[in-house]
Design an enzyme around this catalytic site. Structure first.
Site, PDB file in Angstrom:
ATOM      1  N   ALA A 149       0.849  -1.199   0.000  1.00 22.73           N
ATOM      2  CA  ALA A 149       0.000   0.000   0.000  1.00 22.73           C
ATOM      3  C   ALA A 149       0.881   1.244   0.000  1.00 22.73           C
ATOM      4  O   ALA A 149       0.613   2.221  -0.703  1.00 22.73           O
ATOM      5  CB  ALA A 149      -0.905  -0.010   1.226  1.00 22.73           C
ATOM      6  N   TYR A 150       1.950   1.171   0.779  1.00 16.73           N
ATOM      7  CA  TYR A 150       2.879   2.309   0.859  1.00 16.73           C
ATOM      8  C   TYR A 150       3.558   2.529  -0.492  1.00 16.73           C
ATOM      9  O   TYR A 150       3.514   3.616  -1.062  1.00 16.73           O
ATOM     10  CB  TYR A 150       3.917   2.028   1.953  1.00 16.73           C
ATOM     11  CG  TYR A 150       4.951   3.119   2.116  1.00 16.73           C
ATOM     12  CD1 TYR A 150       4.595   4.356   2.638  1.00 16.73           C
ATOM     13  CD2 TYR A 150       6.285   2.907   1.752  1.00 16.73           C
ATOM     14  CE1 TYR A 150       5.541   5.361   2.791  1.00 16.73           C
ATOM     15  CE2 TYR A 150       7.233   3.900   1.902  1.00 16.73           C
ATOM     16  CZ  TYR A 150       6.864   5.127   2.424  1.00 16.73           C
ATOM     17  OH  TYR A 150       7.802   6.118   2.571  1.00 16.73           O
ATOM     18  N   SER A 151       4.159   1.462  -1.027  1.00 14.53           N
ATOM     19  CA  SER A 151       4.933   1.599  -2.268  1.00 14.53           C
ATOM     20  C   SER A 151       4.050   2.041  -3.429  1.00 14.53           C
ATOM     21  O   SER A 151       4.429   2.915  -4.212  1.00 14.53           O
ATOM     22  CB  SER A 151       5.614   0.274  -2.614  1.00 14.53           C
ATOM     23  OG  SER A 151       6.469  -0.109  -1.560  1.00 14.53           O
ATOM     24  N   SER A 192       1.137   3.662  -3.329  1.00 17.76           N
ATOM     25  CA  SER A 192       0.624   5.034  -3.181  1.00 17.76           C
ATOM     26  C   SER A 192       1.742   6.053  -3.386  1.00 17.76           C
ATOM     27  O   SER A 192       1.521   7.124  -3.944  1.00 17.76           O
ATOM     28  CB  SER A 192      -0.031   5.212  -1.806  1.00 17.76           C
ATOM     29  OG  SER A 192       0.896   4.928  -0.775  1.00 17.76           O
ATOM     30  N   LYS A 193       2.969   5.711  -2.964  1.00 13.78           N
ATOM     31  CA  LYS A 193       4.087   6.634  -3.178  1.00 13.78           C
ATOM     32  C   LYS A 193       4.446   6.697  -4.665  1.00 13.78           C
ATOM     33  O   LYS A 193       4.884   7.732  -5.165  1.00 13.78           O
ATOM     34  CB  LYS A 193       5.313   6.217  -2.354  1.00 13.78           C
ATOM     35  CG  LYS A 193       5.147   6.333  -0.847  1.00 13.78           C
ATOM     36  CD  LYS A 193       4.941   7.765  -0.363  1.00 13.78           C
ATOM     37  CE  LYS A 193       6.230   8.513  -0.138  1.00 13.78           C
ATOM     38  NZ  LYS A 193       5.977   9.863   0.456  1.00 13.78           N
TER      39      LYS A 193
END
Ligand SMILES: [Zn+2]
Length: 686
Positions: free
Chosen positions: A575-577, A579-580
Site C-alpha cells: 500500500a505504501y509503495s 501510493s508513493k
C-alpha cells in the site's frame, strides 16, 4: 499620555540604570517612538583606557531599540573631541561619522546614532529625542508655528525642517544657546527634544510637552469629523477576508518584479476607517510626515481605486494598472529630483491601500513589512489629528527624495550581509511536526525562508514554530493544523498563507503514512488510508499551490518527498509503495503541466530515516524487521548496512537535497528524481 516614572523602580542611583529605565519607558510607548526610532543620552564621566576620568556622552547606538535597550547599547564619546565640532560651519555626513568614530572611548562599542551631535550640542545632562505622534501632528499642520506658539509660548524653540546631520545639530545647539530658558526643541516634520538635570526631569518634561500637544489637538479638533465614511463601500467582513486572500498573490507578483517581497495584510479598524473614507485617497497622496516615515513607507502609498461592485477579475486588472501608474510616477519623481549620483531604488510601493479591503505592506521579510505597517498606522493617526485642527502638510518632494536617497542610508544598505539563499522566499511544508519535515523546516528557516508549517500534530508544529520564531524573529514561521486529505483544511491553510505572507514560492509536499502488510493481508481501509495521504494528499495540496503560483506569476518550486520504494519496492509494503508511486507520477505530470509557468517539480527519494520520525511506529518497525528477516533492534543497522556507502540517512540529509531543488541552484531542472539513500543498487534508474 501618562507619566509612568515610578520612584520605586528608579530608586537605583547608578546613572546608567536610570538612563536605561528612562529609555525603555520612552521606547515602550509606540506613540512616542516606533521600531528603533528616537534616542536618549546622558553626559557623565568614564575611565578611559589609561584609567583617566574622562567627560563622555553616552548616546544610543545605531541599530538598537529604546524598548529593549541595554547598557552595552550606549557607546561613550569623549565630549572634549565632540564639542570641538561646534565651531565648524559645515560637515558632510561621511566626515561626521568618521569623526565620531574617532571620539569613541571604546572602538568596539556600537556606532553612535546619526543624531548624536544633537545630543552633544545641547548643554544638559540628560537628553531625550522622540518622534511623538502628537508633536508631528502639530508640526505637519498648516499654521503649525502659530499653533506651537499658542501651546508652548516661550517654553520651546522651533527649528525648521532639515535632514538630520551636522547642520541640523548646529542649528539646534544655537537655538538653545540663544534661548537658554527653553525646556525643549520642536523639530518641524520630525519630533521633539527635551532635557533635564537627570533622566527623570528630562522624561517629565518630555511627557509634559507631549501632553500639551495632545490636549490641544483633543480640544481643538473634537468637533471635526475627519474621515467620513464612503457609503458606496459595503463589503461584509467575510467577503473582505476572502477578497484579500484572493488578491494577495496578485499584489505580490506585481510588486516583486525586481525582487521578491513579503506582504502583510492588515484590516484593523483604523486602517478600514481610513481606506473606507471619502478623504483617504487625497490625504494618502499628500506626502510623508517625517524622515522616518519616508524611509519605511516611501514617498507615498499606492491607493487602488475600486468601487463596491468589483469582481475578482476586474480587481486584478485595476491592481495591475494601479501598480504600473505608481511606478511611472515614482520614476518621474526620481528623475525630477535626482542629481544623477544615485541609481534608482526599487520603484514599487511599500504600502498598498485598497478601499473596502484594507492595507498591504511589503518588505524584504516579515519584520520589515510589519514595520512599514506599524509606521502607516501612525501616519494615519498623524493625518487624522493634523486634519482635525487644520490641514495636513508633509515633507516636500525634494526633501522626501533627499531622505530616500540619503547617502548615509544607501551606505547602510551596502553594509548589509549577503542575502541568505532563501531570503525573501515563502515555503509551505506539510508533515512538518517531526522527522524529515521538521528537519527541512529547520534548514529552510536557517536559510532565511518564511515558513507555513502544516501538520495534524497541533503540539508538534506549535512547538517547532515557537522554537524557530525565537531563533529567527517573530512571524518568520506560522503553524497551521492541516490534514492533507481534507480540502477544507487545505483551503483554510492557504487562506492564512495568502494573507500572512502574500504568496508562495516553494512547496515541500512531505506528509505521508506507512501502512504495512502483504497485499493478500492488507485491509481496504489501510490501502485507502495510504492512497488518501500519500497520493490524494499530495494532489490536493499541490493543486492549491500551483493555482496560487500561476496567479502570482513568479514561477515556483515544488519538491515532493518520495521514497526509495518508488524505484525499488519492498515486500509487505504494498500500500505504501503503490501510493508513493502514484505520488511520483503526479509530480512528473505537474512538472510537465507547470513548466510553462516557470514552476518546477522534483522528487527526492530518501531511504529509511528513523530519527524523530513518526512514520516508524513500533508496528512498522516490527513488520519491516520481519519482512527483512532481522530482529527489530537490528533494523536501523540493517538499513545502514544495505547501502553502498554504509551510512545512516538523516532528516538533515534530506533537507539538504530539498534545499538544492527549492533554490535557484537547480533553476533548470524539473521532473527529476534524486535519491538520498547512501546508494542502493536496486534503486538505480534502469
Ligand atoms: Zn529623529
Amino acid at each position: 499620555m501618562k507619566n509612568l516614572w515610578s520612584r520605586s523602580k528608579s530608586s537605583r542611583t547608578e546613572e546608567m540604570d536610570l538612563l536605561v529605565y528612562q529609555s525603555r519607558l520612552i521606547g515602550a510607548d509606540s506613540s512616542l517612538v516606533v521600531w528603533g526610532g528616537g534616542n536618549t543620552s546622558i553626559k557623565t564621566v568614564r575611565k578611559d583606557f589609561r584609567d583617566r576620568d574622562t567627560s563622555v556622552l553616552l548616546v544610543k547606538g545605531s541599530g538598537s531599540d529604546l524598548k529593549t535597550i541595554d547598557p552595552k547599547d550606549f557607546p561613550s564619546l569623549r565630549m572634549e573631541d565632540v564639542l570641538a565640532l561646534f565651531d565648524k560651519t559645515d560637515m558632510t555626513d561621511d566626515d561626521m561619522v568618521t569623526y565620531l568614530g574617532q571620539c569613541m572611548l571604546n572602538p568596539k562599542d556600537p556606532r553612535p546614532s546619526i543624531e548624536t551631535l544633537l545630543h552633544a550640542f545641547l548643554p544638559y545632562k540628560s537628553v531625550i529625542h522622540s518622534h511623538a505622534d502628537a508633536i508631528v501632528s502639530l508640526t505637519n499642520t498648516s499654521e503649525a508655528k502659530q499653533i506651537l506658539e499658542d501651546i508652548y509660548g516661550s517654553d520651546v524653540s522651533i527649528v525648521e525642517y532639515i535632514r538630520p546631520g551636522f547642520t541640523l545639530s548646529k542649528k539646534v545647539g544655537l537655538a538653545v544657546q540663544n534661548n537658554p530658558n527653553v525646556l525643549g526643541v520642536v523639530l518641524m516634520n520630525h519630533g521633539l527634544f527635551t532635557w533635564g538635570d537627570d533622566p527623570k526631569q528630562a522624561y517629565d518634561r518630555h511627557i509634559d510637552l507631549v501632553n500639551k500637544a495632545e490636549n490641544y489637538a483633543r480640544t481643538k479638533g473634537k468637533s471635526k469629523k475627519v474621515f467620513t465614511s464612503n457609503t458606496n463601500l459595503k463589503i461584509t467582513p467575510k467577503d473582505r477576508k476572502q477578497i484579500a486572500a484572493y488578491i494577495s498573490p496578485t499584489i505580490r507578483g506585481l510588486v516583486s518584479n525586481n525582487q521578491s517581497m513579503v506582504l502583510r495584510y492588515d484590516d484593523s479598524s483604523d486602517i478600514l476607517e481610513f481606506v473606507n473614507s471619502k478623504e483617504g485617497q487625497k490625504l494618502s497622496q499628500v506626502g510623508p510626515a517625517t524622515p522616518d516615515h519616508t524611509l519605511q513607507t516611501k514617498i507615498k502609498p499606492l491607493w487602488v481605486p475600486i468601487s463596491n461592485s468589483i469582481d475578482n477579475q476586474s480587481l486584478v486588472k485595476v491592481l495591475s494598472d494601479s501598480v504600473k501608474r505608481y511606478v511611472d510616477e515614482y520614476i518621474r519623481w526620481y528623475q525630477t529630483n535626482t542629481d544623477g549620483n544615485h541609481k534608482m531604488l526599487d520603484p514599487y510601493p511599500r504600502v498598498i491601500l485598497v478601499p473596502g479591503i484594507g492595507m498591504w505592506t511589503t518588505g524584504k521579510d516579515y519584520k520589515s513589512a510589519l514595520i512599514a505597517g506599524d509606521i502607516y498606522h501612525h501616519t494615519i493617526k498623524v493625518l487624522k489629528t493634523a486634519e482635525s485642527i487644520g490641514q495636513y502638510t508633509s515633507l516636500s518632494d525634494k526633501d522626501a527624495y533627499d531622505v530616500e536617497y540619503w547617502p548615509m542610508e544607501l551606505y547602510k544598505l551596502t553594509l548589509a550581509p549577503p542575502q541568505l539563499e532563501l531570503a525573501r522566499k515563502i515555503t509551505m511544508i506539510t508533515g512538518a511536526a517531526n522527522g524529515i519535515g521538521k528537519a527541512i523546516a529547520e534548514r529552510f528557516a536557517y536559510e532565511g525562508s518564511h515558513l507555513l508549517i502544516a501538520d495534524v500534530d497541533y503540539d508538534g508544529i506549535h512547538r517547532l514554530s515557537e522554537d524557530l520564531n525565537r531563533k529567527y524573529g517573530n512571524g518568520r514561521v506560522t503553524p497551521v493544523v492541516m490534514d492533507v486529505t481534507k480540502e477544507s483544511d487545505i483551503n483554510a491553510a492557504f487562506q492564512i498563507l495568502r494573507t500572512t505572507y502574500g504568496g508562495l514560492d516553494i512547496l515541500v509536499s512531505n506528509a505521508g503514512v506507512a501502512p504495512v502488510g502483504a497485499i493478500d493481508e492488507i485491509a481496504i481501509s489501510e490501502w485507502n488510508r495510504a492512497f488518501n495521504v500519500n497520493a490524494t494528499g499530495h494532489f490536493l495540496v499541490s493543486r492549491e499551490a500551483v493555482r496560487l503560483m500561476k496567479q502570482q506569476e513568479l514561477g515556483g518550486s515544488l519538491v515532493f518527498i518520495g521514497t526509495r520504494n518508488i524505484p525499488a519496492p519492498g515486500k509487505d509494503f504494498g500500500a505504501y509503495s503503490a501510493s508513493k508511486a502514484a505520488e511520483a507520477q503526479l509530480a512528473r505530470v505537474l512538472a510537465i503541466e507547470s513548466a510553462e509557468h516557470g514552476i518546477r517539480c522534483n522528487i527526492i527519494n530518501p531511504d529509511a530515516i528513523f530519527e524523530g520520525s513518526n512514520l516508524w511506529s513500533v508496528e512498522v518497525r516490527r513488520q519491516r524487521a520481519k519482512a527483512h528477516g532481522v530482529r527489530i533492534e537490528e533494523l536501523e543497522q540493517f538499513y545502514q548496512k544495505r547501502n553502498l556507502l554504509n551510512v545512516r540517512i538523516t532528516g538533515a540529509d534530506v533537507a539538504e537535497a530539498t534545499l538544492f531543488f527549492a533554490s535557484s541552484r537547480t533553476s533548470k531542472t524539473t521532473g527529476a528524481m534524486h535519491p538520498v539513500d547512501g546508494g542502493i543498487r536496486d534503486a538505480f534508474p534502469r
